[in-house]
Write a protein that holds these residues in place. Structure first.
Motif, short mmCIF file in Angstrom:
data_model
loop_
_atom_site.label_atom_id
_atom_site.label_comp_id
_atom_site.label_asym_id
_atom_site.label_seq_id
_atom_site.Cartn_x
_atom_site.Cartn_y
_atom_site.Cartn_z
N TRP A 223 0.83 -1.20 0.00
CA TRP A 223 0.00 0.00 0.00
C TRP A 223 0.87 1.26 0.00
CZ3 TRP A 223 -4.77 1.32 -1.12
CH2 TRP A 223 -5.25 2.56 -0.71
N ARG A 227 0.93 4.32 -2.86
CA ARG A 227 0.56 5.70 -2.53
C ARG A 227 1.76 6.65 -2.47
NH1 ARG A 227 -3.68 7.74 -3.37
NH2 ARG A 227 -4.12 8.75 -1.38
N PHE A 234 -6.18 6.95 -4.95
CA PHE A 234 -6.67 6.08 -3.87
C PHE A 234 -7.46 4.89 -4.41
CE2 PHE A 234 -9.88 4.90 -0.72
CZ PHE A 234 -9.07 4.64 0.39
N LEU A 235 -8.43 5.14 -5.28
CA LEU A 235 -9.27 4.05 -5.77
C LEU A 235 -8.48 3.07 -6.64
CD1 LEU A 235 -12.65 5.85 -6.59
CD2 LEU A 235 -12.09 4.40 -4.63
N TYR A 236 -7.57 3.59 -7.44
CA TYR A 236 -6.74 2.70 -8.27
C TYR A 236 -5.81 1.87 -7.39
CZ TYR A 236 -3.88 1.25 -12.27
OH TYR A 236 -3.22 0.51 -13.23
N SER A 237 -5.37 2.44 -6.29
CA SER A 237 -4.55 1.69 -5.34
C SER A 237 -5.36 0.56 -4.71
CB SER A 237 -4.02 2.62 -4.24
OG SER A 237 -3.14 3.59 -4.77
N LEU A 238 -6.61 0.86 -4.33
CA LEU A 238 -7.49 -0.17 -3.76
C LEU A 238 -7.73 -1.29 -4.76
CD1 LEU A 238 -10.29 1.72 -1.78
CD2 LEU A 238 -8.50 0.22 -0.86
N TYR A 239 -7.96 -0.92 -6.01
CA TYR A 239 -8.20 -1.91 -7.07
C TYR A 239 -7.01 -2.86 -7.19
CZ TYR A 239 -8.44 -3.67 -11.88
OH TYR A 239 -8.43 -4.47 -13.00
#
Length: 253
Positions: A223, A227, A234-239
């Protein structure tokens, strides 16, 4: 050396690796491909690692080199020290407790030349604390790009081979962050396609440890790379994290 243009510099960071280091050196010396130099970067070990390395160097014909650091700085900087000292066109990374098959370098170098690739890696198998194969194999794709690598865990450091004539050395230096090897592979894959040789040529030795705490730490590290290093939204990182975690879990089943 047989051919300076095809010299492989094998970089091994060493820290309190006395239990494995003689086996590691012997393993490299029995590779079927013999045009190599072995750079053992000792990061201020407090055990007998240096003594054992020096003993192994005596009959190695200058092919085994000890680089003794005066300050403990971690694996990333140890590998970078090795990269700076490397004389070979090709650079391979090996952790002191992992195991290569006897034809690892020969098979991987032939594959690299066939693909005219700058960055290659291979399949590997999990081993127990004695490096005995467990039957759990991690297969690799034929190719991988930067975006694919963000959500996959297939590139294992001890399987990597790099052609520095194509990449240069600066690009492959590892940043001083946790999961530095992953960050380095992503940087390389921004410019070059990675090629996977789906043959098991390395055993990943896994000593007993707390798997639950390791998993939490691994998620935190990846993570932070998304970042802080890659500056991903943020959302692309979560994906990417979702698929990274899913594949990491399936890999260990």
């Amino acid at each position: 050396m047989e051919n300076g243009d095809k010299l492989v510099s094998i970089i091994v960071p060493v820290y309190n690796a006395g239990a494995y280091i003689e086996e590691t050196i012997a393993m490299v010396r029995t590779q079927s491909y013999q045009n190599w130099e072995l750079l053992l970067v000792d990061d201020c070990s407090s055990d007998d690692s240096r003594t054992k390395i020096q003993r192994c160097m005596e009959d190695a014909g200058g092919k085994v080199r000890l680089i003794a650091k005066s300050v403990n700085e971690g694996a990333a900087r140890a590998r970078n020290t090795g990269i700076a000292e490397a004389k070979g066109r090709y650079i391979a990374f090996l952790d002191a407790d992992d195991v290569w098959m006897a034809d690892k370098l020969a098979r991987e170098l032939a594959f690299m030349e066939k693909k005219q690739a700058a960055f290659v890696f291979t399949a590997y198998e999990f081993g127990d604390e004695k490096a005995k194969p467990t039957g759990k194999v991690v297969h690799v794709p034929e190719t991988i790009c930067y975006k694919q690598a963000l959500s996959r865990t297939v590139i294992f450091t001890s399987t990597v081979l790099i052609d520095t004539r194509q990449t240069g050395k600066e690009l492959i230096l590892m940043p001083d962050v946790k999961s530095e090897d992953t960050a380095a592979w992503w940087r390389i894959l921004r410019k070059f396609t990675g090629y996977g040789l789906d043959e098991v040529l390395t055993i990943y030795r896994r000593p007993p440890r707390s798997l639950s705490s390791n998993k939490v730490e691994a998620v935190r590290r990846i993570w932070n790379l998304y970042r802080r290093e890659e500056k991903l939204p943020f959302l692309y990182s979560l994906y990417n994290l979702f698929f990274w975690a899913l594949r990491a879990t399936l890999r260990r089943l």
